[in-house]
Write a protein that holds these residues in place. Structure first.
Motif, PDB file in Angstrom:
ATOM      1  N   VAL A 153      43.937  44.213  34.107  1.00 50.04           N
ATOM      2  CA  VAL A 153      44.711  42.999  34.370  1.00 50.04           C
ATOM      3  C   VAL A 153      44.375  41.917  33.341  1.00 50.04           C
ATOM      4  CG1 VAL A 153      45.184  41.171  36.060  1.00 50.04           C
ATOM      5  CG2 VAL A 153      44.894  43.534  36.826  1.00 50.04           C
ATOM      6  N   TYR A 154      43.102  41.816  32.995  1.00 49.65           N
ATOM      7  CA  TYR A 154      42.676  40.858  31.965  1.00 49.65           C
ATOM      8  C   TYR A 154      43.419  41.100  30.658  1.00 49.65           C
ATOM      9  CZ  TYR A 154      39.672  40.119  27.834  1.00 49.65           C
ATOM     10  OH  TYR A 154      39.205  39.859  26.581  1.00 49.65           O
ATOM     11  N   PHE A 155      43.536  42.365  30.255  1.00 54.55           N
ATOM     12  CA  PHE A 155      44.251  42.689  29.020  1.00 54.55           C
ATOM     13  C   PHE A 155      45.717  42.274  29.115  1.00 54.55           C
ATOM     14  CE2 PHE A 155      47.022  45.647  26.737  1.00 54.55           C
ATOM     15  CZ  PHE A 155      46.583  45.447  25.438  1.00 54.55           C
ATOM     16  N   GLU A 156      46.321  42.479  30.275  1.00 53.51           N
ATOM     17  CA  GLU A 156      47.745  42.217  30.432  1.00 53.51           C
ATOM     18  C   GLU A 156      48.083  40.726  30.470  1.00 53.51           C
ATOM     19  OE1 GLU A 156      48.837  46.312  32.925  1.00 53.51           O
ATOM     20  OE2 GLU A 156      49.000  44.351  33.912  1.00 53.51           O
ATOM     21  N   ILE A 157      47.173  39.907  30.961  1.00 53.12           N
ATOM     22  CA  ILE A 157      47.506  38.488  31.120  1.00 53.12           C
ATOM     23  C   ILE A 157      46.905  37.607  30.032  1.00 53.12           C
ATOM     24  CG2 ILE A 157      47.734  38.728  33.630  1.00 53.12           C
ATOM     25  CD1 ILE A 157      45.053  37.412  33.950  1.00 53.12           C
ATOM     26  N   THR A 158      46.225  38.226  29.051  1.00 54.14           N
ATOM     27  CA  THR A 158      45.713  37.456  27.915  1.00 54.14           C
ATOM     28  C   THR A 158      46.312  37.998  26.624  1.00 54.14           C
ATOM     29  OG1 THR A 158      43.767  38.893  27.655  1.00 54.14           O
ATOM     30  CG2 THR A 158      43.519  36.926  29.045  1.00 54.14           C
ATOM     31  N   GLU A 159      46.204  37.197  25.579  1.00 54.05           N
ATOM     32  CA  GLU A 159      46.676  37.568  24.253  1.00 54.05           C
ATOM     33  C   GLU A 159      45.557  37.282  23.247  1.00 54.05           C
ATOM     34  OE1 GLU A 159      49.361  39.101  24.014  1.00 54.05           O
ATOM     35  OE2 GLU A 159      50.360  38.614  25.905  1.00 54.05           O
ATOM     36  N   PRO A 160      45.696  37.767  22.017  1.00 49.67           N
ATOM     37  CA  PRO A 160      44.626  37.528  21.040  1.00 49.67           C
ATOM     38  C   PRO A 160      44.243  36.067  20.865  1.00 49.67           C
ATOM     39  CG  PRO A 160      46.103  39.207  20.219  1.00 49.67           C
ATOM     40  CD  PRO A 160      46.728  38.675  21.481  1.00 49.67           C
ATOM     41  N   ASP A 161      45.198  35.148  21.025  1.00 48.93           N
ATOM     42  CA  ASP A 161      44.886  33.738  20.776  1.00 48.93           C
ATOM     43  C   ASP A 161      44.146  33.069  21.926  1.00 48.93           C
ATOM     44  OD1 ASP A 161      47.423  33.910  22.235  1.00 48.93           O
ATOM     45  OD2 ASP A 161      47.433  31.726  22.059  1.00 48.93           O
ATOM     46  N   ASN A 162      44.140  33.684  23.130  1.00 48.80           N
ATOM     47  CA  ASN A 162      43.413  33.052  24.233  1.00 48.80           C
ATOM     48  C   ASN A 162      42.374  33.982  24.863  1.00 48.80           C
ATOM     49  OD1 ASN A 162      44.911  34.840  25.777  1.00 48.80           O
ATOM     50  ND2 ASN A 162      45.950  33.275  26.988  1.00 48.80           N
ATOM     51  N   ARG A 163      42.161  35.145  24.230  1.00 51.53           N
ATOM     52  CA  ARG A 163      41.229  36.115  24.818  1.00 51.53           C
ATOM     53  C   ARG A 163      39.790  35.630  24.735  1.00 51.53           C
ATOM     54  NH1 ARG A 163      43.692  41.129  23.161  1.00 51.53           N
ATOM     55  NH2 ARG A 163      45.042  40.726  24.958  1.00 51.53           N
ATOM     56  N   ASP A 164      39.426  35.041  23.607  1.00 56.37           N
ATOM     57  CA  ASP A 164      38.076  34.480  23.508  1.00 56.37           C
ATOM     58  C   ASP A 164      37.877  33.362  24.529  1.00 56.37           C
ATOM     59  OD1 ASP A 164      37.175  36.155  21.541  1.00 56.37           O
ATOM     60  OD2 ASP A 164      37.491  34.760  19.903  1.00 56.37           O
ATOM     61  N   ARG A 165      38.925  32.550  24.737  1.00 54.75           N
ATOM     62  CA  ARG A 165      38.826  31.457  25.709  1.00 54.75           C
ATOM     63  C   ARG A 165      38.613  32.005  27.115  1.00 54.75           C
ATOM     64  NH1 ARG A 165      39.884  26.175  25.571  1.00 54.75           N
ATOM     65  NH2 ARG A 165      40.758  26.364  23.483  1.00 54.75           N
ATOM     66  N   PHE A 166      39.393  33.032  27.482  1.00 56.91           N
ATOM     67  CA  PHE A 166      39.218  33.646  28.800  1.00 56.91           C
ATOM     68  C   PHE A 166      37.801  34.195  28.946  1.00 56.91           C
ATOM     69  CE2 PHE A 166      39.166  37.029  31.865  1.00 56.91           C
ATOM     70  CZ  PHE A 166      40.048  36.646  32.865  1.00 56.91           C
ATOM     71  N   ASN A 167      37.344  34.926  27.929  1.00 58.42           N
ATOM     72  CA  ASN A 167      36.007  35.510  27.995  1.00 58.42           C
ATOM     73  C   ASN A 167      34.916  34.443  28.028  1.00 58.42           C
ATOM     74  OD1 ASN A 167      36.963  38.130  28.038  1.00 58.42           O
ATOM     75  ND2 ASN A 167      37.002  38.300  25.820  1.00 58.42           N
ATOM     76  N   GLY A 168      35.174  33.333  27.341  1.00 58.79           N
ATOM     77  CA  GLY A 168      34.238  32.217  27.405  1.00 58.79           C
ATOM     78  C   GLY A 168      34.145  31.639  28.805  1.00 58.79           C
ATOM     79  N   TRP A 169      35.303  31.466  29.444  1.00 59.58           N
ATOM     80  CA  TRP A 169      35.309  30.971  30.823  1.00 59.58           C
ATOM     81  C   TRP A 169      34.678  31.981  31.776  1.00 59.58           C
ATOM     82  CZ3 TRP A 169      35.746  26.442  32.973  1.00 59.58           C
ATOM     83  CH2 TRP A 169      36.397  25.415  32.287  1.00 59.58           C
ATOM     84  N   ALA A 170      34.940  33.279  31.526  1.00 61.15           N
ATOM     85  CA  ALA A 170      34.340  34.305  32.384  1.00 61.15           C
ATOM     86  C   ALA A 170      32.811  34.260  32.284  1.00 61.15           C
ATOM     87  CB  ALA A 170      34.855  35.687  31.982  1.00 61.15           C
ATOM     88  N   GLY A 171      32.310  34.140  31.053  1.00 64.69           N
ATOM     89  CA  GLY A 171      30.865  34.022  30.876  1.00 64.69           C
ATOM     90  C   GLY A 171      30.320  32.742  31.474  1.00 64.69           C
ATOM     91  N   LEU A 172      31.092  31.661  31.333  1.00 65.58           N
ATOM     92  CA  LEU A 172      30.677  30.382  31.893  1.00 65.58           C
ATOM     93  C   LEU A 172      30.566  30.465  33.418  1.00 65.58           C
ATOM     94  CD1 LEU A 172      31.908  26.921  30.724  1.00 65.58           C
ATOM     95  CD2 LEU A 172      31.904  27.432  33.160  1.00 65.58           C
ATOM     96  N   LEU A 173      31.568  31.101  34.057  1.00 66.47           N
ATOM     97  CA  LEU A 173      31.535  31.243  35.514  1.00 66.47           C
ATOM     98  C   LEU A 173      30.377  32.136  35.949  1.00 66.47           C
ATOM     99  CD1 LEU A 173      35.340  31.615  36.308  1.00 66.47           C
ATOM    100  CD2 LEU A 173      33.863  29.681  36.896  1.00 66.47           C
ATOM    101  N   GLY A 174      30.136  33.202  35.154  1.00 65.30           N
ATOM    102  CA  GLY A 174      28.999  34.057  35.482  1.00 65.30           C
ATOM    103  C   GLY A 174      27.686  33.310  35.397  1.00 65.30           C
ATOM    104  N   SER A 175      27.555  32.488  34.362  1.00 62.44           N
ATOM    105  CA  SER A 175      26.341  31.680  34.233  1.00 62.44           C
ATOM    106  C   SER A 175      26.266  30.636  35.341  1.00 62.44           C
ATOM    107  CB  SER A 175      26.315  30.990  32.865  1.00 62.44           C
ATOM    108  OG  SER A 175      26.256  31.933  31.828  1.00 62.44           O
ATOM    109  N   GLY A 176      27.438  30.052  35.675  1.00 63.41           N
ATOM    110  CA  GLY A 176      27.470  29.067  36.760  1.00 63.41           C
ATOM    111  C   GLY A 176      27.014  29.667  38.074  1.00 63.41           C
ATOM    112  N   ALA A 177      27.467  30.913  38.330  1.00 62.15           N
ATOM    113  CA  ALA A 177      27.030  31.599  39.554  1.00 62.15           C
ATOM    114  C   ALA A 177      25.525  31.805  39.542  1.00 62.15           C
ATOM    115  CB  ALA A 177      27.746  32.943  39.675  1.00 62.15           C
ATOM    116  N   GLY A 178      24.994  32.110  38.346  1.00 67.11           N
ATOM    117  CA  GLY A 178      23.559  32.345  38.237  1.00 67.11           C
ATOM    118  C   GLY A 178      22.712  31.098  38.333  1.00 67.11           C
ATOM    119  N   ILE A 179      23.327  29.919  38.142  1.00 66.14           N
ATOM    120  CA  ILE A 179      22.555  28.680  38.193  1.00 66.14           C
ATOM    121  C   ILE A 179      22.068  28.395  39.605  1.00 66.14           C
ATOM    122  CG2 ILE A 179      22.735  26.159  38.015  1.00 66.14           C
ATOM    123  CD1 ILE A 179      24.484  26.567  35.573  1.00 66.14           C
ATOM    124  N   VAL A 180      22.980  28.449  40.558  1.00 63.99           N
ATOM    125  CA  VAL A 180      22.644  28.014  41.916  1.00 63.99           C
ATOM    126  C   VAL A 180      22.307  29.176  42.834  1.00 63.99           C
ATOM    127  CG1 VAL A 180      23.506  26.767  43.935  1.00 63.99           C
ATOM    128  CG2 VAL A 180      24.106  25.972  41.650  1.00 63.99           C
TER     129      VAL A 180
END
Length: 433
Positions: A153-180
């Motif tokens: 689903v990630y592949f289908e709803i992202t494109e090359p120009d926003n894939r890094d942004r999505f992955n950045g947010w995904a990593g950010l959310l993962g880190s956010g979950a790990g904070i608290v």
């Protein structure tokens, strides 16, 4: 994780198969606002975020829970080994279901089976040690169902120009979950005597998994099309003219590191401190640093700079292991964790984005996105299995801190090899760019 601008329509028409209504709508609706994430991407991030929170609450402490009951690193190894084996097998077998039936049902099943895993641990209590291998298999199955559907689903709803942004947010959310989450878990476990603290955090995880399942129903149903090719990946690896042999080796190198680091670092922190609260604090600080780093890298990394930033990242995450040879204690582990969290996104964001960009390079590749995503996962799983087998061989002989440090260095240096095999593909562009 982010992608740079590209000249759009030629690339996008090649990136998805014509029969996929949702993806084609996305192409038709492309706007000059490159790099933006639509509502479906945000919802997918929300599901992933909740899945991450639930696992961060309890997953960090499952190896500790098993180790406290068994005092055996080998047992943890068997639990993790079967988790990886079943995860890879689930990816391969469920690929047909995801391609020809329903992606969203696989995503929801992954959430449900994750909840079942923690329910079983809750029910078995200290007897979980006797069922470590079956529990690892259940956890691997949950991981396989969820991440296969998520990646498609990630592949289908992202494109090359926003894939890094999505992955950045995904990593950010993962880190956010790990904070608290692990910090709260550590407090609860140390506050409530005996098994009660563990029971509380496992129960909270069950509730959050339920919420993730509810939100998943707001994601659009994805159209299924095409026939699943069981041995598509083998054909890709046998063809020397294609990039996938190099990509597979690079993924194996990444997986070797992940296979050991994902559970051993937290376990080492507990072994050194004998305190779940300190483990929670360790995850809090490293996740806080990771959150900032993922946000910065996801927002500002450009495709043309990926190769060298990626090299810098793999070199530094290897160098931060060296202080553990001087002194193996909580503070050196903490500085190692902070250094890793700070520089790992320089490697993981372009690595993930580049592989998915290669999948979207042609219409034929995009039609077989499920098979390519399975191939990607099997590369990671193969590396994880090698890493965990090395861990089991070492711990069967010795569990000294010096041996653990050499083990961390041996598998921690593997991403350097991964960069070498992947370097020519991290900034790849199609003819239309």
């Amino acid at each position: 994780m982010e992608r740079s601008k590209s000249t759009m329509m030629s690339r996008l028409s090649a990136a998805v198969q014509p029969k996929d209504g949702h993806v084609n709508k996305r192409i038709a609706a492309r706007s000059p606002n490159n790099g933006k994430l639509d509502k479906q991407a945000v919802l997918l991030l929300a599901v992933q975020g909740l899945f991450g929170v639930a696992n961060a609450l309890s997953g960090t402490f499952v190896p500790v829970y098993l180790w406290k009951a068994s005092q055996s690193f080998v047992l943890i190894g068997w639990f993790t080994l079967f988790q990886y084996v079943i995860s890879g097998l689930t990816f391969w077998l469920a690929g047909k279901w995801v391609k020809q039936q329903g992606k969203m049902n696989s995503l929801r099943l992954g959430v449900v089976v994750s909840g079942l895993f923690y329910l079983l641990v809750l029910w078995l209590g200290p007897l979980s040690v006797q069922y470590a291998i079956p529990l690892g298999m259940v956890n691997g199955m949950a991981s396989g169902f969820f991440w296969l559907a998520f990646n498609v689903v990630y592949f289908e709803i992202t494109e090359p120009d926003n894939r890094d942004r999505f992955n950045g947010w995904a990593g950010l959310l993962g880190s956010g979950a790990g904070i608290v989450a692990p910090w709260i878990s550590g407090i609860l476990i140390t506050t409530f005597a005996g098994e009660q603290g563990y029971r509380i955090i496992f129960t909270i995880s069950l509730i959050i998994f339920g919420l993730a399942a509810v939100i998943s129903f707001f994601l659009h149903k994805r159209e299924a099309s095409g026939k699943y090719e069981w041995f598509h990946g083998i054909r890709q690896l046998r063809n020397r003219k294609l990039p996938w042999r190099h990509v597979f080796i690079s993924l194996m190198a990444q997986g070797m590191r992940e296979g050991v680091f994902m559970f051993l670092i937290g376990l080492m922190v507990f072994v050194v401190t004998q305190n779940e609260r300190k483990l929670g604090s360790f995850v809090l600080w490293t996740s806080l640093v990771g959150l900032v780093s993922f946000w910065l890298v996801g927002r500002f990394m450009k495709m043309k700079n990926r190769r060298w930033w990626m090299l810098a990242g793999v070199c530094i995450i290897t160098l931060v292991i060296l202080p553990l040879f001087i002194k193996f204690n909580y503070m050196t582990l903490l500085w190692f964790g902070i250094g890793t969290a700070l520089f790992l996104p320089l490697y993981s964001i372009p690595m993930t984005s580049a592989v998915f960009d290669l999948i979207g390079q042609s219409e034929q590749n995009a039609r077989q996105r499920e098979e390519f995503i399975v191939l990607r996962e099997l590369g990671l799983v193969a590396g994880r299995l090698v890493g965990i087998i090395i861990f089991m061989l070492v711990t069967a002989q010795t569990t000294s801190m010096q041996a653990m440090t050499w083990l961390l260095l041996a598998v921690g240096i593997m991403p350097v090899a991964g960069w070498w095999f992947m370097r020519r593909y991290v900034a790849v562009r199609t003819a239309g760019d």
